[in-house]
Design a protein around this motif. Structure first.
Motif, short mmCIF file in Angstrom:
data_model
loop_
_atom_site.label_atom_id
_atom_site.label_comp_id
_atom_site.label_asym_id
_atom_site.label_seq_id
_atom_site.Cartn_x
_atom_site.Cartn_y
_atom_site.Cartn_z
N ALA A 286 -34.71 41.10 52.35
CA ALA A 286 -34.12 41.74 51.17
C ALA A 286 -34.62 41.07 49.89
CB ALA A 286 -32.60 41.68 51.26
N LEU A 287 -34.65 39.75 49.89
CA LEU A 287 -35.14 39.02 48.72
C LEU A 287 -36.61 39.33 48.47
CD1 LEU A 287 -33.41 35.56 49.31
CD2 LEU A 287 -32.78 37.31 47.62
N LEU A 288 -37.39 39.39 49.53
CA LEU A 288 -38.82 39.67 49.38
C LEU A 288 -39.07 41.08 48.85
CD1 LEU A 288 -40.16 38.01 52.65
CD2 LEU A 288 -40.62 37.25 50.32
N LEU A 289 -38.27 42.04 49.29
CA LEU A 289 -38.43 43.41 48.80
C LEU A 289 -38.16 43.49 47.30
CD1 LEU A 289 -36.75 45.47 51.67
CD2 LEU A 289 -39.17 45.50 51.03
N LEU A 290 -37.13 42.81 46.85
CA LEU A 290 -36.83 42.80 45.42
C LEU A 290 -37.92 42.09 44.63
CD1 LEU A 290 -32.97 42.18 45.36
CD2 LEU A 290 -34.20 44.27 44.74
N ARG A 291 -38.40 40.99 45.18
CA ARG A 291 -39.49 40.27 44.50
C ARG A 291 -40.72 41.16 44.37
NH1 ARG A 291 -41.97 35.45 43.22
NH2 ARG A 291 -44.11 35.20 43.95
N GLU A 292 -41.07 41.85 45.44
CA GLU A 292 -42.25 42.72 45.38
C GLU A 292 -42.05 43.88 44.42
OE1 GLU A 292 -45.41 42.32 46.84
OE2 GLU A 292 -44.44 40.36 46.84
N SER A 293 -40.84 44.41 44.33
CA SER A 293 -40.57 45.47 43.38
C SER A 293 -40.77 44.97 41.95
CB SER A 293 -39.15 45.99 43.56
OG SER A 293 -38.90 47.12 42.76
N PHE A 294 -40.37 43.74 41.69
CA PHE A 294 -40.59 43.14 40.38
C PHE A 294 -42.07 42.94 40.10
CE2 PHE A 294 -41.34 39.22 37.95
CZ PHE A 294 -40.71 39.53 36.76
N LEU A 295 -42.79 42.38 41.05
CA LEU A 295 -44.21 42.08 40.84
C LEU A 295 -45.06 43.33 40.72
CD1 LEU A 295 -44.70 39.10 43.35
CD2 LEU A 295 -44.37 38.98 40.87
N ALA A 296 -44.58 44.44 41.25
CA ALA A 296 -45.34 45.69 41.20
C ALA A 296 -45.20 46.41 39.86
CB ALA A 296 -44.88 46.62 42.32
N ASN A 297 -44.51 45.76 38.90
CA ASN A 297 -44.32 46.36 37.58
C ASN A 297 -43.63 47.72 37.68
OD1 ASN A 297 -45.62 44.28 36.02
ND2 ASN A 297 -47.57 45.05 36.82
N SER A 298 -42.72 47.82 38.61
CA SER A 298 -42.05 49.11 38.83
C SER A 298 -40.76 49.24 38.06
CB SER A 298 -41.74 49.27 40.32
OG SER A 298 -40.67 48.41 40.70
#
Length: 382
Positions: A40-52
């Motif tokens: 769950a933490l990784l999914l949120l991190r990736e959403s942030f890094l993807a500039n979404s």
């Protein structure tokens, strides 16, 4: 630091709340939701890094591959939506993502139209979950390899050890790029005088295998080759060098975690570590637990998933040691959870394990590292 995590309708988590500390330990049987908390933490991190702007959740990113929306949503959820809440020292964040009934096969989940997600990047990038000092090292990390790849962008720009599923494929490049980094005095192993990252990695590797030396050869475009040699009592002083795949598997398997811990800056770093005990002798597991505790006490936030009673006991030893010497970790900086399955709802339950003075645990749920007692009773006949 993250202080609170809530998972709603995510995989096996119907509604799970975790208080997160400097060191958070996730225990329990297989398939009860421990890894899902890290995912769950990784999914949120990736959403942030993807500039979404947190408009969508990518369920098939490089670090984490959940699959489809159907794989991500709790089976008995009333609606096709997952939710995450995070509280840090400075922020309270809530994110939700939905998939319409006809779109459960999709790998993207979108933000509901009527929900606004907090996405101030200048503020969020100060949080350890979203900065470049967050490292994920999974249970699927690579063992000894003939060559370890180079990637200047991954290491120099993004400061990462892993790109694909926490495999730690770039940890040798990372080690060599940062080999002169001065390790925090709280983590320095006194058995080697030098306090730089390369020699301190060697020092902690020697806690796993006495007298080992790390050798790394730069092979240009091929990458790096990792070898080992050993100190001896002979006049030559050392053995010849051995390829990593001809030396104990555990030495190479634990090294990414050692490198990540030693290089992580206090009050900025977040480490997500799965199964640090894998392929390591019990004495070595105790030493890795010691290093984890020293780092967490110094201000590096660490979330560990483990199946090892030696890791658990090692943490408890360090809690008692802190009381007696001030070296180790305060029990107030540990959050330990035992995960179990609610059979009726087929959902995860997280039970907080209370650590008392002296590193003691008085009351534990069934299944909390009790196999030794069960076996001993059978062997002793009572």
């Amino acid at each position: 630091m993250i202080r609170y995590l809530r998972l709603k309708n995510f995989k096996s988590h119907k509604d799970t709340v975790l208080e997160i500390s400097n060191l958070t330990v996730l225990c329990g049987a297989n398939a009860v939701g421990k890894s899902s908390a890290i995912q769950a933490l990784l999914l949120l991190r990736e959403s942030f890094l993807a500039n979404s702007n947190f408009d969508y959740l990518d369920l098939k990113s490089n670090p984490i591959n959940i699959g489809t929306a159907q794989d991500a949503i709790y089976q008995f959820a009333e609606k096709n939506e997952v939710g995450f809440e995070i509280k840090t020292d400075d922020l309270e964040l809530a994110y939700s993502f939905e998939s319409k009934d006809s779109e459960l096969s999709k790998t993207l989940m979108n933000r509901p139209e009527n929900v606004i997600h907090y996405s101030n990047k200048e503020v969020l990038k100060k949080e350890n979950l979203f900065n470049k000092y967050c490292q994920f090292i999974s249970a699927a990390r690579l063992g000894p390899q003939p060559y370890y790849p180079k990637d200047d962008v991954v290491v120099d720009i993004y400061n990462q050890i892993s790109v694909l599923e926490g495999k730690a494929e770039h940890f040798i490049h990372f080690l060599m790029q940062h080999k002169d980094l001065i390790v925090s005095k709280d983590l320095v192993n006194p058995n080697i005088e030098a306090n730089d990252l390369f020699y301190q990695t060697t020092a902690w590797e020697r806690e796993i295998s006495n007298g080992v030396n790390i050798l790394v050869e730069d092979l240009g475009t091929l990458g790096y080759e990792l070898k080992y040699q050993f100190n001896t009592g002979s006049k030559e002083g050392k053995t010849g060098s051995y390829k990593s795949n001809n030396v104990g598997f555990g030495l190479s398997y634990i090294m990414p975690m050692i490198v990540a811990i030693l290089s992580s800056p206090p009050h900025m770093g977040l480490l997500l570590l799965e199964n640090p005990e894998a392929h390591i002798h019990p004495n070595g597991q105790g030493k890795i637990a010691e290093l984890i505790c020293l780092a967490a006490q110094s201000g590096v936030q660490i979330i560990v998933e483990t199946h090892s009673d030696h890791i658990i006991n090692g943490i408890l030893v360090q809690a008692k040691r802190f009381e007696e010497t001030g070296k180790g970790i305060s029990k107030d900086n540990i959050a330990m959870y035992h995960f179990a399955r609610n059979i009726k709802q087929h959902s995860s339950e997280a039970i907080r394990i209370n650590i008392e003075d002296g590193g003691r645990i008085r009351y534990t749920p069934n299944g909390f590292f009790d196999q030794f007692s069960i076996d001993r009773k059978f062997l002793m006949g009572f």
